[in-house]
Design a protein around this motif. Structure first.
Motif, PDB file in Angstrom:
ATOM      1  N   GLY A   1      -4.685  -7.745 131.442  1.00 33.16           N
ATOM      2  CA  GLY A   1      -4.975  -6.499 130.750  1.00 33.16           C
ATOM      3  C   GLY A   1      -6.441  -6.143 130.900  1.00 33.16           C
ATOM      4  O   GLY A   1      -7.313  -6.972 130.641  1.00 33.16           O
ATOM      5  N   ILE A   2      -6.710  -4.921 131.356  1.00 29.04           N
ATOM      6  CA  ILE A   2      -8.072  -4.408 131.498  1.00 29.04           C
ATOM      7  C   ILE A   2      -8.099  -3.085 130.747  1.00 29.04           C
ATOM      8  O   ILE A   2      -7.641  -2.071 131.261  1.00 29.04           O
ATOM      9  CB  ILE A   2      -8.445  -4.206 132.982  1.00 29.04           C
TER      10      ILE A   2
ATOM     11  N   THR B   1      -0.979  -6.541 145.180  1.00 28.56           N
ATOM     12  CA  THR B   1      -1.728  -6.282 143.957  1.00 28.56           C
ATOM     13  C   THR B   1      -1.654  -4.800 143.623  1.00 28.56           C
ATOM     14  O   THR B   1      -1.666  -3.955 144.521  1.00 28.56           O
ATOM     15  CB  THR B   1      -3.209  -6.691 144.146  1.00 28.56           C
ATOM     16  N   ARG B   2      -1.564  -4.498 142.334  1.00 25.76           N
ATOM     17  CA  ARG B   2      -1.590  -3.098 141.893  1.00 25.76           C
ATOM     18  C   ARG B   2      -2.205  -3.042 140.503  1.00 25.76           C
ATOM     19  O   ARG B   2      -1.912  -3.880 139.661  1.00 25.76           O
ATOM     20  CB  ARG B   2      -0.172  -2.518 141.858  1.00 25.76           C
ATOM     21  N   GLU B   3      -3.055  -2.051 140.294  1.00 27.65           N
ATOM     22  CA  GLU B   3      -3.566  -1.803 138.956  1.00 27.65           C
ATOM     23  C   GLU B   3      -2.707  -0.706 138.351  1.00 27.65           C
ATOM     24  O   GLU B   3      -2.642   0.412 138.872  1.00 27.65           O
ATOM     25  CB  GLU B   3      -5.041  -1.393 138.991  1.00 27.65           C
ATOM     26  N   ILE B   4      -2.008  -1.060 137.290  1.00 30.29           N
ATOM     27  CA  ILE B   4      -1.019  -0.171 136.663  1.00 30.29           C
ATOM     28  C   ILE B   4      -1.660   0.551 135.482  1.00 30.29           C
ATOM     29  O   ILE B   4      -2.348  -0.070 134.667  1.00 30.29           O
ATOM     30  CB  ILE B   4       0.210  -0.996 136.241  1.00 30.29           C
ATOM     31  N   ASP B   5      -1.407   1.838 135.416  1.00 31.12           N
ATOM     32  CA  ASP B   5      -1.990   2.672 134.369  1.00 31.12           C
ATOM     33  C   ASP B   5      -1.131   2.607 133.101  1.00 31.12           C
ATOM     34  O   ASP B   5      -0.559   3.601 132.662  1.00 31.12           O
ATOM     35  CB  ASP B   5      -2.116   4.115 134.875  1.00 31.12           C
ATOM     36  N   ALA B   6      -1.041   1.398 132.547  1.00 28.46           N
ATOM     37  CA  ALA B   6      -0.299   1.161 131.303  1.00 28.46           C
ATOM     38  C   ALA B   6      -0.802  -0.163 130.735  1.00 28.46           C
ATOM     39  O   ALA B   6      -1.192  -1.053 131.491  1.00 28.46           O
ATOM     40  CB  ALA B   6       1.207   1.092 131.571  1.00 28.46           C
ATOM     41  N   PRO B   7      -0.781  -0.296 129.408  1.00 29.50           N
ATOM     42  CA  PRO B   7      -1.233  -1.549 128.811  1.00 29.50           C
ATOM     43  C   PRO B   7      -0.280  -2.702 129.131  1.00 29.50           C
ATOM     44  O   PRO B   7       0.902  -2.512 129.399  1.00 29.50           O
ATOM     45  CB  PRO B   7      -1.267  -1.258 127.310  1.00 29.50           C
ATOM     46  N   VAL B   8      -0.824  -3.929 129.066  1.00 27.82           N
ATOM     47  CA  VAL B   8      -0.074  -5.113 129.472  1.00 27.82           C
ATOM     48  C   VAL B   8       1.217  -5.280 128.666  1.00 27.82           C
ATOM     49  O   VAL B   8       2.237  -5.709 129.201  1.00 27.82           O
ATOM     50  CB  VAL B   8      -0.969  -6.378 129.421  1.00 27.82           C
TER      51      VAL B   8
ATOM     52  N   THR C   1      -3.311  -2.526 133.479  1.00 28.55           N
ATOM     53  CA  THR C   1      -2.871  -3.891 133.761  1.00 28.55           C
ATOM     54  C   THR C   1      -2.992  -4.148 135.253  1.00 28.55           C
ATOM     55  O   THR C   1      -2.441  -3.399 136.059  1.00 28.55           O
ATOM     56  CB  THR C   1      -1.408  -4.098 133.324  1.00 28.55           C
ATOM     57  N   ARG C   2      -3.702  -5.205 135.590  1.00 28.11           N
ATOM     58  CA  ARG C   2      -3.766  -5.636 136.987  1.00 28.11           C
ATOM     59  C   ARG C   2      -2.616  -6.612 137.206  1.00 28.11           C
ATOM     60  O   ARG C   2      -2.499  -7.615 136.501  1.00 28.11           O
ATOM     61  CB  ARG C   2      -5.110  -6.310 137.252  1.00 28.11           C
ATOM     62  N   VAL C   3      -1.769  -6.305 138.183  1.00 29.16           N
ATOM     63  CA  VAL C   3      -0.617  -7.139 138.499  1.00 29.16           C
ATOM     64  C   VAL C   3      -0.821  -7.720 139.895  1.00 29.16           C
ATOM     65  O   VAL C   3      -1.079  -6.983 140.846  1.00 29.16           O
ATOM     66  CB  VAL C   3       0.702  -6.318 138.473  1.00 29.16           C
TER      67      VAL C   3
END
Length: 153
Positions: A104-105, A10-17, A109-111
């Motif tokens: 999308g948060i 899991t990774r929370e990415i600092d970019a919109p979905v 984006t949580r992947v």
């Protein structure tokens, strides 16, 4: 259904979905981030739709080529990709399915990436021989760099 043969990263990415999704759907972009750190890839085919194919050769830092063929089982725009890796007789890997969930948060984006191995032995090979846990973490880091508009290395 998740089981004990599933590897989850899991990774929370600092970019919109939308930007994360675009990085999956553009052959030039996916070639820059697909694979662990130090790898580069040649995309022979990328057709992101149910029944579509992702045919890619990952080139390892030691010069080894790892051909991979994936077939998309399910594609839900901006939400989920499900694909099956055809496996590799060369490297002794059985076919396995991966699920990528995107959420999308706000502008992030949580992947969640799940690789469903077919057996305990296949999972062991992925983890021990192919360092799949570290590789998945590096792949998601490179995806984030691409989605943020930075050059993936």
């Amino acid at each position: 259904v998740d089981d004990l043969y599933t590897l989850i990263t899991t990774r929370e990415i600092d970019a919109p979905v939308g930007r994360v999704w675009d990085a999956w759907n553009d052959p030039e972009k996916i070639a820059q981030w697909w694979g662990p750190a130090g790898f580069h890839s040649t995309v022979r085919e990328l057709d992101v739709r149910e029944g579509g194919r992702f045919d890619v050769i990952m080139h390892g830092p030691d010069g080894t080529d790892y051909p991979n063929l994936y077939v998309f089982d399910r594609v839900e725009r901006h939400r989920q990709l499900v694909y099956t890796n055809a496996g590799s007789t060369q490297f002794g890997l059985a076919p396995f399915q991966s699920v990528v969930d995107l959420e999308g948060i706000e502008n992030r984006t949580r992947v969640v990436l799940k690789a469903r191995c077919s057996s305990e032995e296949d999972k062991r090979k992925h983890v021990e021989e192919f360092r799949a846990i570290e590789g998945s973490q590096q792949l998601l880091q490179r995806l984030e760099e691409q989605a943020r508009g930075q050059q993936a290395n």
